[in-house]
Design an enzyme around this catalytic site. Structure first.
Site, short mmCIF file in Angstrom:
data_model
loop_
_atom_site.label_atom_id
_atom_site.label_comp_id
_atom_site.label_asym_id
_atom_site.label_seq_id
_atom_site.Cartn_x
_atom_site.Cartn_y
_atom_site.Cartn_z
N LYS A 80 0.81 -1.22 0.00
CA LYS A 80 0.00 0.00 0.00
C LYS A 80 0.84 1.27 0.00
O LYS A 80 0.40 2.31 -0.45
CB LYS A 80 -0.96 0.02 1.21
CG LYS A 80 -2.14 -0.92 1.05
CD LYS A 80 -3.30 -0.49 1.95
CE LYS A 80 -4.49 -1.43 1.78
NZ LYS A 80 -5.63 -1.06 2.63
N LYS A 107 -9.18 -8.91 -8.44
CA LYS A 107 -10.35 -9.15 -7.60
C LYS A 107 -11.23 -7.89 -7.57
O LYS A 107 -10.73 -6.77 -7.68
CB LYS A 107 -9.94 -9.56 -6.19
CG LYS A 107 -9.70 -8.41 -5.24
CD LYS A 107 -9.66 -8.88 -3.80
CE LYS A 107 -9.62 -7.70 -2.86
NZ LYS A 107 -10.95 -7.17 -2.51
N LYS A 124 -13.42 -2.46 -3.50
CA LYS A 124 -14.06 -1.16 -3.29
C LYS A 124 -13.19 -0.05 -3.82
O LYS A 124 -13.65 0.88 -4.43
CB LYS A 124 -14.29 -0.92 -1.79
CG LYS A 124 -15.40 -1.75 -1.19
CD LYS A 124 -15.79 -1.18 0.17
CE LYS A 124 -15.60 -2.16 1.31
NZ LYS A 124 -14.35 -2.35 1.90
P1 ATP Z 1 -10.67 -2.22 -0.18
O1 ATP Z 1 -10.44 -2.04 -1.66
O2 ATP Z 1 -10.97 -0.93 0.54
O3 ATP Z 1 -9.59 -3.05 0.50
P2 ATP Z 1 -12.28 -4.54 -0.45
O4 ATP Z 1 -13.27 -4.53 -1.55
O5 ATP Z 1 -11.03 -5.30 -0.67
O6 ATP Z 1 -12.02 -3.02 -0.07
P3 ATP Z 1 -12.44 -5.22 2.34
O7 ATP Z 1 -13.15 -4.26 3.24
O8 ATP Z 1 -10.95 -5.19 2.27
O9 ATP Z 1 -13.02 -5.05 0.84
O10 ATP Z 1 -12.91 -6.70 2.66
C1 ATP Z 1 -14.10 -6.99 3.32
C2 ATP Z 1 -14.37 -8.47 3.22
O11 ATP Z 1 -14.77 -8.83 1.89
C3 ATP Z 1 -13.17 -9.36 3.53
O12 ATP Z 1 -13.62 -10.45 4.29
C4 ATP Z 1 -12.68 -9.82 2.17
O13 ATP Z 1 -12.05 -11.08 2.24
C5 ATP Z 1 -13.98 -9.89 1.38
N1 ATP Z 1 -13.74 -9.62 -0.05
C6 ATP Z 1 -13.28 -8.45 -0.56
N2 ATP Z 1 -13.22 -8.50 -1.90
C7 ATP Z 1 -13.63 -9.75 -2.25
C8 ATP Z 1 -13.80 -10.42 -3.51
N3 ATP Z 1 -13.52 -9.81 -4.66
N4 ATP Z 1 -14.25 -11.70 -3.51
C9 ATP Z 1 -14.55 -12.31 -2.34
N5 ATP Z 1 -14.41 -11.75 -1.13
C10 ATP Z 1 -13.97 -10.47 -1.06
MG MG Z 2 -9.35 -5.20 0.78
#
Ligand code: ATP
Ligand code: MG
Length: 332
Positions: free
Chosen positions: A112, A195, A198
């Protein structure tokens, strides 16, 4: 019942289908088998750039989506991390038994901070894993669902718990990590090698829980597919179609081989049309419920305050023990 703890950052207005299939849905199911603690990780969100008004909105919106998806604030202890001040105090104590070198080996910080350079990254981003350890240990959680990206942080959490216990006497339970069984990974609709995320995905590549049916349908119809026209799961050669098959199967419950059979000879368009309806049918009630909850922020805040009070009861018990063990005088 084993106690499970998990959180998500309020890093966007809407959660996405990956969050739902990979985590939120499992959270809801675990209410049947576990004592559940779920939180909005707003302290983690300020380790990178943020806007205060946006953070406030996103914190409520994230909590509303948890509830709308089926997290029951009566059965689960649902709270906002920053409303439980005890995590911060434990973070300081744990930080003082964390080696600088040990913290420097955390790969998430390296990743990061790589963009802007380590010089510009915040100390908060550096100590993020210590805060995460405090989040987990303060609730004496037995289990923590973790994706690949958080495995190293959970190892650190266990190391810190063991170190503290050895040096000051048994205080923390050692948490186990586990990967929820049905937690398929969901990929960006526009870039099936990445993947769905967000913060990192193309706007057109994220299926948001709060998307209206119109835009949702459009995103799915425009999802990148692969060369050829066969509807077949093949992660190597057909990552786009494979992702769409996995989404369909996760939401409809129809196994992928049966979908392959049923759509044998049909074009991508036919399959996507059905997929769009499956996604819309799943998300519509969640979106509507989340909107209702957000329309009454006072009531939502009341629910969250009640959750924070319950969380604090547990957190302050652990913290009192920590303070006593390390020789801090009792607070007046
Ligand atoms: P950021 O980009 O801010 O890191 P993120 O989309 O990766 O956001 P997180 O808040 O980091 O989301 O993760 C929240 C939960 O969702 C975690 O348990 C993570 O394992 C799950 N998760 C996130 N993205 C995925 C995905 N593409 N497929 C399956 N599970 C996911
Ligand atoms: Mg994440």
């Amino acid at each position: 019942r084993p106690r499970v703890l998990s959180g998500m950052q309020p890093s966007a207005d809407s959660l996405h289908l990956g969050n739902y299939i990979g985590a939120l849905r499992q959270w809801v199911a675990m209410q049947e088998t576990h004592e559940t603690f779920y939180f909005v990780a707003d302290r983690h969100s300020i380790t990178v750039d943020f806007d205060p008004a946006q953070l406030r909105h996103r914190t409520r919106a994230t909590a509303a989506q948890f509830i709308a998806a089926g997290v029951d604030p009566e059965r689960s202890t649902l709270f906002v991390q920053s409303q439980v001040p005890e995590h911060s105090e434990l973070t300081w104590v744990l930080g003082c038994i964390t080696g600088f070198g040990e913290a420097s080996r955390m790969t998430q910080f390296k990743d990061k901070s790589a963009k802007g350079g380590a010089e510009r990254a915040s100390v908060g981003l550096f100590t993020y894993p210590v805060l995460m350890a405090a989040d987990i240990l303060i609730y004496q959680a037995h289990q923590v669902p973790v994706g690949d990206d958080q495995r190293q942080h959970l190892e650190l959490t266990r190391d810190l718990a063991e170190r503290f216990n050895q040096r000051f006497g048994r205080t923390f339970r050692l948490p186990e990590g586990f990967i929820p069984p049905q937690a398929a990974r969901i990929y960006d609709l526009q870039d099936p090698a990445a993947k769905m995320s967000k913060s990192g995905s193309h706007p057109q590549g994220i299926v948001e829980l709060l998307d209206e049916p119109g835009p949702l349908r459009k995103k799915i119809m425009r999802a990148v597919t692969d060369t050829g026209s066969e509807i077949r799961a093949d992660k190597e050669n057909k990552p786009g179609v494979t992702n769409l098959l996995n989404i369909h199967s996760a939401l409809s419950g129809e196994p992928v081989p049966e979908l392959e059979k049923r759509f044998d000879g049909a074009g991508y368009g036919t399959f996507k049309k059905e997929l769009a309806e499956v996604v819309i049918d799943t998300l519509a009630p969640i979106r509507e419920r989340a909107k209702e909850l957000l329309a009454d922020p006072a009531e939502l805040d009341r629910l969250l305050a009640a959750g924070a009070a319950r969380a604090r009861a547990q957190a302050s018990a652990t913290l009192a023990q920590v303070r006593e063990r390390i020789g801090f005088l009792a607070p007046p």
